[in-house]
Design an enzyme around this catalytic site. Structure first.
Site, PDB file in Angstrom:
ATOM      1  N   ARG A  42      -7.064 -20.570  -2.923  1.00  0.00           N
ATOM      2  CA  ARG A  42      -6.129 -20.405  -1.807  1.00  0.00           C
ATOM      3  C   ARG A  42      -5.020 -21.454  -1.843  1.00  0.00           C
ATOM      4  O   ARG A  42      -5.204 -22.605  -1.424  1.00  0.00           O
ATOM      5  CB  ARG A  42      -6.861 -20.466  -0.460  1.00  0.00           C
ATOM      6  CG  ARG A  42      -5.927 -20.081   0.702  1.00  0.00           C
ATOM      7  CD  ARG A  42      -6.594 -20.224   2.059  1.00  0.00           C
ATOM      8  NE  ARG A  42      -5.703 -19.758   3.107  1.00  0.00           N
ATOM      9  CZ  ARG A  42      -4.704 -20.475   3.638  1.00  0.00           C
ATOM     10  NH1 ARG A  42      -4.469 -21.708   3.195  1.00  0.00           N
ATOM     11  NH2 ARG A  42      -3.936 -19.974   4.589  1.00  0.00           N
ATOM     12  N   GLU A  83      11.614   2.339  14.496  1.00  0.00           N
ATOM     13  CA  GLU A  83      10.775   3.414  13.960  1.00  0.00           C
ATOM     14  C   GLU A  83       9.433   3.371  14.657  1.00  0.00           C
ATOM     15  O   GLU A  83       9.172   2.495  15.488  1.00  0.00           O
ATOM     16  CB  GLU A  83      10.597   3.255  12.455  1.00  0.00           C
ATOM     17  CG  GLU A  83       9.970   1.935  12.034  1.00  0.00           C
ATOM     18  CD  GLU A  83      10.013   1.708  10.534  1.00  0.00           C
ATOM     19  OE1 GLU A  83      10.094   2.699   9.790  1.00  0.00           O
ATOM     20  OE2 GLU A  83       9.962   0.532  10.112  1.00  0.00           O
ATOM     21  N   LYS A 132       6.546  -1.753   1.928  1.00  0.00           N
ATOM     22  CA  LYS A 132       5.335  -1.223   2.561  1.00  0.00           C
ATOM     23  C   LYS A 132       4.195  -2.234   2.416  1.00  0.00           C
ATOM     24  O   LYS A 132       3.248  -2.070   1.641  1.00  0.00           O
ATOM     25  CB  LYS A 132       4.966   0.131   1.964  1.00  0.00           C
ATOM     26  CG  LYS A 132       4.095   0.985   2.893  1.00  0.00           C
ATOM     27  CD  LYS A 132       4.043   2.426   2.406  1.00  0.00           C
ATOM     28  CE  LYS A 132       3.121   3.300   3.249  1.00  0.00           C
ATOM     29  NZ  LYS A 132       3.588   3.469   4.629  1.00  0.00           N
ATOM     30  N   LEU A 162      11.186   1.244   7.189  1.00  0.00           N
ATOM     31  CA  LEU A 162      10.594   1.692   5.931  1.00  0.00           C
ATOM     32  C   LEU A 162      11.274   2.990   5.497  1.00  0.00           C
ATOM     33  O   LEU A 162      11.500   3.874   6.330  1.00  0.00           O
ATOM     34  CB  LEU A 162       9.097   1.951   6.130  1.00  0.00           C
ATOM     35  CG  LEU A 162       8.321   2.377   4.883  1.00  0.00           C
ATOM     36  CD1 LEU A 162       8.123   1.194   3.949  1.00  0.00           C
ATOM     37  CD2 LEU A 162       6.978   2.988   5.269  1.00  0.00           C
ATOM     38  N   ARG A 210       8.163   4.649  -4.419  1.00  0.00           N
ATOM     39  CA  ARG A 210       8.226   3.620  -3.378  1.00  0.00           C
ATOM     40  C   ARG A 210       7.180   2.534  -3.635  1.00  0.00           C
ATOM     41  O   ARG A 210       7.431   1.349  -3.388  1.00  0.00           O
ATOM     42  CB  ARG A 210       8.022   4.240  -1.993  1.00  0.00           C
ATOM     43  CG  ARG A 210       8.219   3.265  -0.850  1.00  0.00           C
ATOM     44  CD  ARG A 210       8.181   3.940   0.495  1.00  0.00           C
ATOM     45  NE  ARG A 210       6.891   4.553   0.784  1.00  0.00           N
ATOM     46  CZ  ARG A 210       6.620   5.221   1.904  1.00  0.00           C
ATOM     47  NH1 ARG A 210       7.573   5.388   2.821  1.00  0.00           N
ATOM     48  NH2 ARG A 210       5.430   5.751   2.108  1.00  0.00           N
ATOM     49  N   TYR A 236       0.845  -1.194   0.000  1.00  0.00           N
ATOM     50  CA  TYR A 236       0.000   0.000   0.000  1.00  0.00           C
ATOM     51  C   TYR A 236       0.878   1.241   0.000  1.00  0.00           C
ATOM     52  O   TYR A 236       2.083   1.189   0.239  1.00  0.00           O
ATOM     53  CB  TYR A 236      -0.943   0.011   1.199  1.00  0.00           C
ATOM     54  CG  TYR A 236      -0.298   0.349   2.525  1.00  0.00           C
ATOM     55  CD1 TYR A 236      -0.428   1.626   3.092  1.00  0.00           C
ATOM     56  CD2 TYR A 236       0.461  -0.593   3.221  1.00  0.00           C
ATOM     57  CE1 TYR A 236       0.168   1.929   4.301  1.00  0.00           C
ATOM     58  CE2 TYR A 236       1.059  -0.293   4.428  1.00  0.00           C
ATOM     59  CZ  TYR A 236       0.900   0.973   4.969  1.00  0.00           C
ATOM     60  OH  TYR A 236       1.505   1.269   6.171  1.00  0.00           O
TER      61      TYR A 236
END
Length: 283
Positions: free
Chosen positions: A100, A180, A147, A205, A52, A33
Site C-alpha cells: 500500500r 446525469e 468509468k 460519462l 470505452r 469497470y
C-alpha cells in the site's frame, strides 16, 4: 448451476475466486469497470463498451490486458457457462497487487474480474409505470468521463433514492443543472418536441446506450439539443427518461415528487425504447 466467474483469465466457481487484500482496487478504488447488456444470450452494443473500457484504462494509465477479440471470447464463454439469456456481463480491471503506497510501479500486472448477472430488462415494470427520480448534489470527482470503480457518491445517491421510494437519482451541479443519473444518462422532452441531454464533457460519462439512442433520435427525425437543463426545466418538461445498459430507455414519471407531464410514460420515450429493443433483438 454453480456461478462461474472469470479471474485473471481463468474460469472458476465464484466461491473459489480469491483476490489479494493488497489489490489496489480494494485499497484505492484504483481501477475501472464496464457493463454490457445481454439479450437472447448475446451482448448488445458491445463494441462501444469495449472501446470505452480501453479509453478508461488509458486515461488512468493501466495497460489493457487483453485484445478486443479476447474480451469478447471471455464474455461469450461466461454467458455460455452461466446459461445467461438476459442480463449483464460485468468487467472490472484494477491496477493490480502491491504494497500500500499511493505511487505505483509501471510493471504491475492488472487484476481482471468478470461475472454475469441475470436481469429482466425487456419486461421492465419501469417501462410500464415510469420511474420515480429524486435529485442529489453531484459530489463526484472531476473526471466523470472515466468509468471508475470509485462509486461511493453513486452508492449514496442510489441509497437516498431508494429511501425516498424512487428508482434513480439525478445528480445536480453547483449551478443547479442536472449532470446525469447515478447510473444513467438523463434526457428531457420539451413542449416543442425537442429532446435535451447534456453534452459529452468531463462532467459526464459517455453513455454507450445514450449514443445508441441519439442515433435513433436522428433516424426517427426527432430533434436533439445537447445542452444542460435545470431541475425546474425538467419538472416542467413534456417527458423525461434515462438510458443505461441495464435499463435501455426508462421513462420518468416524477422528479422530486412532481409529475413529469401526465405522470406516466410518454410517447417519445416509449417509441425509442421499442425501436431500440427491436434493433437489439434483430442484431
Amino acid at each position: 448451476m454453480p456461478r462461474i466467474v472469470m479471474l485473471n483469465g481463468a474460469f472458476v466457481d465464484a466461491a473459489d475466486a480469491k483476490i489479494s487484500i493488497m489489490d489496489r482496487g480494494f485499497l484505492f478504488a484504483d481501477g475501472i469497470y464496464e457493463v454490457s447488456a445481454v439479450l437472447n444470450g448475446r451482448t448488445i452494443d458491445n463494441a462501444p463498451h469495449l472501446a470505452r473500457l480501453d479509453r478508461s484504462l488509458k486515461e488512468i494509465d493501466i495497460p489493457n490486458p487483453y485484445s478486443t477479440e479476447e474480451w469478447i471470447g471471455f464474455q461469450n464463454e461466461l454467458i455460455a457457462r452461466n446459461g445467461l439469456t438476459e442480463g449483464t456481463v460485468y468487467i472490472e480491471v484494477t491496477r493490480g497487487v502491491a504494497e500500500r503506497e499511493f505511487t505505483y510501479a509501471d510493471d504491475l500486472a492488472p487484476t481482471v474480474v468478470m461475472f454475469t448477472q441475470p436481469k429482466s430488462i425487456v419486461a421492465s415494470k419501469l417501462a410500464e409505470t415510469g420511474a420515480k427520480v429524486v435529485t442529489v448534489p453531484d459530489l463526484r470527482w472531476a473526471r466523470r468521463d472515466i468509468k471508475s470503480v470509485a462509486l461511493l457518491p453513486q452508492v449514496l445517491a442510489k441509497q437516498a433514492a431508494a429511501r425516498a421510494g424512487a428508482q434513480e437519482a439525478w445528480m445536480v451541479d453547483e449551478d443547479g443543472f442536472v449532470t446525469e443519473g447515478a447510473s444513467s444518462s438523463a434526457f428531457i422532452v420539451t413542449h416543442d418536441g425537442k429532446l435535451v441531454t447534456r453534452p459529452f464533457t468531463r462532467t459526464v460519462l459517455p453513455g454507450v446506450t445514450r449514443l445508441a439512442i441519439t442515433a435513433l433520435i436522428a433516424e426517427t427525425g426527432l430533434v436533439l439539443e445537447e445542452r444542460a437543463f435545470t431541475v425546474t426545466e425538467a419538472q416542467a418538461a413534456q417527458e423525461a427518461f434515462f438510458t443505461s445498459a441495464s435499463t435501455f430507455v426508462a421513462p420518468v414519471a416524477s422528479l422530486n415528487g412532481t409529475p413529469i407531464g401526465p405522470g406516466k410514460p410518454g410517447p417519445v420515450a416509449t417509441k425509442l425504447r421499442e425501436i431500440y429493443i427491436q434493433k437489439a433483438l434483430a442484431a
